[in-house]
Design an enzyme around this catalytic site. Sequence first.
Site, mmCIF file in Angstrom:
data_model
loop_
_atom_site.group_PDB
_atom_site.id
_atom_site.type_symbol
_atom_site.label_atom_id
_atom_site.label_comp_id
_atom_site.label_asym_id
_atom_site.label_seq_id
_atom_site.Cartn_x
_atom_site.Cartn_y
_atom_site.Cartn_z
ATOM 1 N N ASP A 141 -14.031 26.033 40.556
ATOM 2 C CA ASP A 141 -15.467 26.024 40.864
ATOM 3 C C ASP A 141 -16.294 25.387 39.753
ATOM 4 O OD1 ASP A 141 -15.206 27.906 38.919
ATOM 5 O OD2 ASP A 141 -15.928 29.600 40.090
ATOM 6 N N GLY A 142 -15.635 24.926 38.698
ATOM 7 C CA GLY A 142 -16.354 24.187 37.654
ATOM 8 C C GLY A 142 -16.592 24.969 36.375
ATOM 9 N N GLU A 143 -16.280 26.262 36.367
ATOM 10 C CA GLU A 143 -16.521 27.028 35.134
ATOM 11 C C GLU A 143 -15.526 26.615 34.038
ATOM 12 O OE1 GLU A 143 -16.632 31.204 36.127
ATOM 13 O OE2 GLU A 143 -18.495 30.958 37.264
ATOM 14 N N ARG A 160 -32.507 13.626 20.512
ATOM 15 C CA ARG A 160 -33.685 12.760 20.711
ATOM 16 C C ARG A 160 -34.861 13.512 21.301
ATOM 17 N NH1 ARG A 160 -30.433 8.075 23.616
ATOM 18 N NH2 ARG A 160 -29.193 9.928 24.091
ATOM 19 N N GLN A 161 -34.590 14.635 21.973
ATOM 20 C CA GLN A 161 -35.703 15.457 22.494
ATOM 21 C C GLN A 161 -36.026 16.477 21.397
ATOM 22 O OE1 GLN A 161 -37.270 14.878 25.426
ATOM 23 N NE2 GLN A 161 -38.700 16.568 25.226
ATOM 24 N N ARG A 209 -42.075 3.624 23.834
ATOM 25 C CA ARG A 209 -41.432 4.084 25.067
ATOM 26 C C ARG A 209 -42.457 4.818 25.917
ATOM 27 N NH1 ARG A 209 -36.065 4.892 26.234
ATOM 28 N NH2 ARG A 209 -35.499 4.658 24.050
ATOM 29 N N SER A 258 -27.312 3.632 23.798
ATOM 30 C CA SER A 258 -27.130 4.375 25.047
ATOM 31 C C SER A 258 -27.021 3.387 26.207
ATOM 32 C CB SER A 258 -28.296 5.354 25.217
ATOM 33 O OG SER A 258 -28.164 6.057 26.422
ATOM 34 N N THR A 259 -28.157 2.934 26.746
ATOM 35 C CA THR A 259 -28.099 1.932 27.825
ATOM 36 C C THR A 259 -27.876 0.529 27.249
ATOM 37 O OG1 THR A 259 -30.463 1.488 27.741
ATOM 38 C CG2 THR A 259 -29.733 3.263 29.209
ATOM 39 N N LYS A 267 -41.104 -0.030 18.386
ATOM 40 C CA LYS A 267 -40.662 0.186 19.766
ATOM 41 C C LYS A 267 -41.567 1.234 20.397
ATOM 42 C CE LYS A 267 -36.670 2.392 20.747
ATOM 43 N NZ LYS A 267 -35.225 2.585 20.785
HETATM 44 C C1 R5P Z 1 -34.039 6.138 20.141
HETATM 45 O O1 R5P Z 1 -35.076 6.228 19.478
HETATM 46 C C2 R5P Z 1 -32.720 5.854 19.518
HETATM 47 O O2 R5P Z 1 -32.823 5.741 18.133
HETATM 48 C C3 R5P Z 1 -32.072 4.603 20.092
HETATM 49 O O3 R5P Z 1 -32.842 3.479 19.713
HETATM 50 C C4 R5P Z 1 -31.983 4.666 21.585
HETATM 51 O O4 R5P Z 1 -31.349 5.836 21.996
HETATM 52 C C5 R5P Z 1 -31.257 3.468 22.142
HETATM 53 O O5 R5P Z 1 -31.269 3.582 23.531
HETATM 54 P P1 R5P Z 1 -30.866 2.394 24.477
HETATM 55 O O6 R5P Z 1 -29.499 1.913 24.064
HETATM 56 O O7 R5P Z 1 -30.863 3.041 25.840
HETATM 57 O O8 R5P Z 1 -31.902 1.346 24.366
#
Ligand code: R5P
Length: 296
Positions: A34-36, A93-94, A191, A220-221, A189
Amino acid sequence: MIVAGLSGANGLDLRLSQLLNTGLIRVESKSFPDGETYIRFHGSVKGETLIIVQSLYPNQDRKLFELLLGVDTAKDLGCEEVIVVTPYLAYSRQDRRFLDGEPVSIKTVLKLLDSVGADYLITVDVHKAESLNYFYGRALNLNPTPLFAGVLQRVVREAVIIAPDQGALQKASELSQLIPNSEYVVFKKYRDRVTGKVSYEVVDVDVVGRDVVIVDDIVSTGTTVANIASYVRSKGASKTYVVCSHALFVGDALNKVVSGGVSKIYALNTVVVPEGVEAVDVAPLISEAVKNLIRS
Ligand code: R5P
């Protein structure tokens, strides 16, 4: 002292036990139908200082819960003290309430680790070092810049080091001090916190015929580094390198970064490093931190 790795250890448990010359406990980890989440220590931790290694990616929530089970169980089983090593600390990051009603997620994560009995926390290049103040025990944030400098010194010449935002300024500045004939610049940057859309304010720096190094804590992305790489390519840069601590590379991120014109990517093995990215071993940095912690 003994080391145990959970399912996100990425081999760093074995490396640490070798470097620290300690025993290594196998920990079984599985999911019920069940995922536990289920874990089991296959070895005694009674009376030990236990180093428990768990990177919180991929599947941050599962990895976190496994870690909470691990620390709590180790204490139940009579472990003397627990040093949690999270080479990648998810939710960092949060680190504030950007919009009304949001959580400060990193605070919640660190409170949870406190509550199950983590005595010490060692992490690598956390998004913002001050976040670790939410952890009541002693927390160390390890700086990987000298590791990256060691690698880059051999490949770049007259490099321009780019920090995509203020958060990477310190890293870029330290790297430029360690790499001869280099200089650094910091882009801005922005966001949009609702749509997630990112925009940049670039610094007009002369990159013609020069190597460029983009440094960031997380890819990340891949959007951040891909955009900067395309920009410097259009300005006549020679080769573009990326150094990042945590290579999350979600979906087609690697493709995006390479298509943006990046020649080579170096990342720590804090998480599983994707094929095509060169791993820089973080184990010696962590083992030195453990030795210093034990001595102090
Ligand atoms: C955000 O402030 C982090 O330092 C990275 O710049 C961020 O997570 C990079 O994200 P992505 O690869 O999605 O642009």
